[in-house]
Write an enzyme that holds these catalytic residues in place. Structure first.
Site, PDB file in Angstrom:
ATOM      1  N   MET A 175       0.823  -1.210   0.000  1.00  0.00           N
ATOM      2  CA  MET A 175       0.000   0.000   0.000  1.00  0.00           C
ATOM      3  C   MET A 175       0.855   1.257   0.000  1.00  0.00           C
ATOM      4  SD  MET A 175      -3.090   1.072  -0.180  1.00  0.00           S
ATOM      5  CE  MET A 175      -2.973   2.759  -0.792  1.00  0.00           C
ATOM      6  N   LYS A 176       1.955   1.231   0.720  1.00  0.00           N
ATOM      7  CA  LYS A 176       2.854   2.389   0.757  1.00  0.00           C
ATOM      8  C   LYS A 176       3.421   2.685  -0.624  1.00  0.00           C
ATOM      9  CE  LYS A 176       5.731   5.541   2.353  1.00  0.00           C
ATOM     10  NZ  LYS A 176       5.276   6.919   2.613  1.00  0.00           N
TER      11      LYS A 176
END
Length: 300
Positions: A175-176
């Site tokens: 997600m980062k």
């Protein structure tokens, strides 16, 4: 935010730089015993020791006295090196929290290796700025088992405005990378848009007068423009080197998934070209990309 009233965890912290210092400082303020490791930049280490932290002589010593170990490091290679050095001294029940922006393939491999020793792994990359780190207002995108996240949540509450449990190990880093794809894409887009504006005769001030406060405005735009508009070199302290590294990871993740990645590759190449041009990737920050794109277009 809430602090643990009677902290039972002992915290080890590796990487007390721009982001790590603020996280560690907030954990000390919440009453957690803290052990840090020395770094070539002595100022943040000495500040934390002055606030009550203990400086370990080695990573092995830090591992032996810490129930939770935070990593805030530059890339997956450094994370692997640090974990490997600590590994023989990690007692069962230890949790490693990797707040770096790293390669999820490496994250999952490390987690599987350490699980055999009874050591839990959590990826919790950060959203926010160094100023937000100091204020305890970061966001954490957490990849961990439900049990590990429940154990860590009170600790996260000391230094985050919000922690989001995305899923299992590796999902936080995935997600980062998607998040940084968006933010670094903004940076490349803003830099090129400013050159187009200047080349056509519009000033930076004219550009900003329309974008700021409109639908295209956002927090990233405002810190980015702190340099282009006001000349503040430290308005958005995220290095070109880290930007280039993160976009390489994004591209690799897209390749592994069989995705068309036309924009990701173009964005990566903007940062690659800036670093290759001789800009100091460790001292020049993402908004300074405007200088490189501007020079390429013959405008200041």
């Amino acid at each position: 935010m809430t602090a643990a009233s009677t902290p039972k965890e002992t915290i080890g912290f590796v990487g007390v730089g721009l982001m790590g210092h603020g996280i560690a400082r907030n954990l000390i303020a919440a009453g957690y015993p803290m052990t840090v490791i020395g770094h070539r930049n002595r100022a943040p280490v000495e500040d934390l020791v002055g606030r009550g932290a203990t400086e370990a002589a080695s990573l092995s010593d830090l591992a032996a006295v810490s129930s939770i170990i935070f990593l805030c490091l530059t890339d997956a290679n450094v994370v692997q090196q640090v974990v490997t050095e600590m590994e023989p001294q990690l007692p069962p029940g230890t949790v490693i929290v990797d707040t770096s922006t790293s390669d999820p393939v490496v994250t999952v491999a490390l987690a599987e290796r350490l699980a055999a020793k009874g050591v839990a792994y959590c990826d919790a990359p950060l959203g926010g700025t160094p100023a937000q780190a100091e204020a305890g207002e970061l966001q954490a995108m957490v990849g961990a088992s439900d049990e590990t996240y429940a154990r860590l949540k009170p600790v996260f509450e000391c230094w985050t405005q919000r922690s989001v449990h995305i899923g299992g190990v590796g999902d936080g880093h995935r997600m980062k990378l998607v998040n940084n794809f968006l933010s670094l894409g903004y940076g490349a887009l803003y830099a090129e848009a400013l050159s187009v504006a200047r080349k056509s005769g519009l000033s930076v001030q004219q550009f900003d007068s329309v974008i700021r406060g409109g639908r295209m405005d956002c927090g990233f735009y405002q810190t980015f423009m702190g340099y282009a508009l006001e000349g503040n070199r430290d308005a958005h302290k995220f290095t070109l080197t880290n930007a280039y590294k993160d976009m390489r990871y994004v591209e690799a993740m897209a390749n592994a998934g069989g995705c068309v990645s036309t924009l990701a590759s173009a964005i990566k190449n903007s940062y690659a070209a800036a670093v290759a041009s001789g800009m100091d990737g460790a001292e020049d920050y993402v908004p300074h990309l405007t200088d490189f794109i501007g020079r390429a277009n013959g405008v200041k």
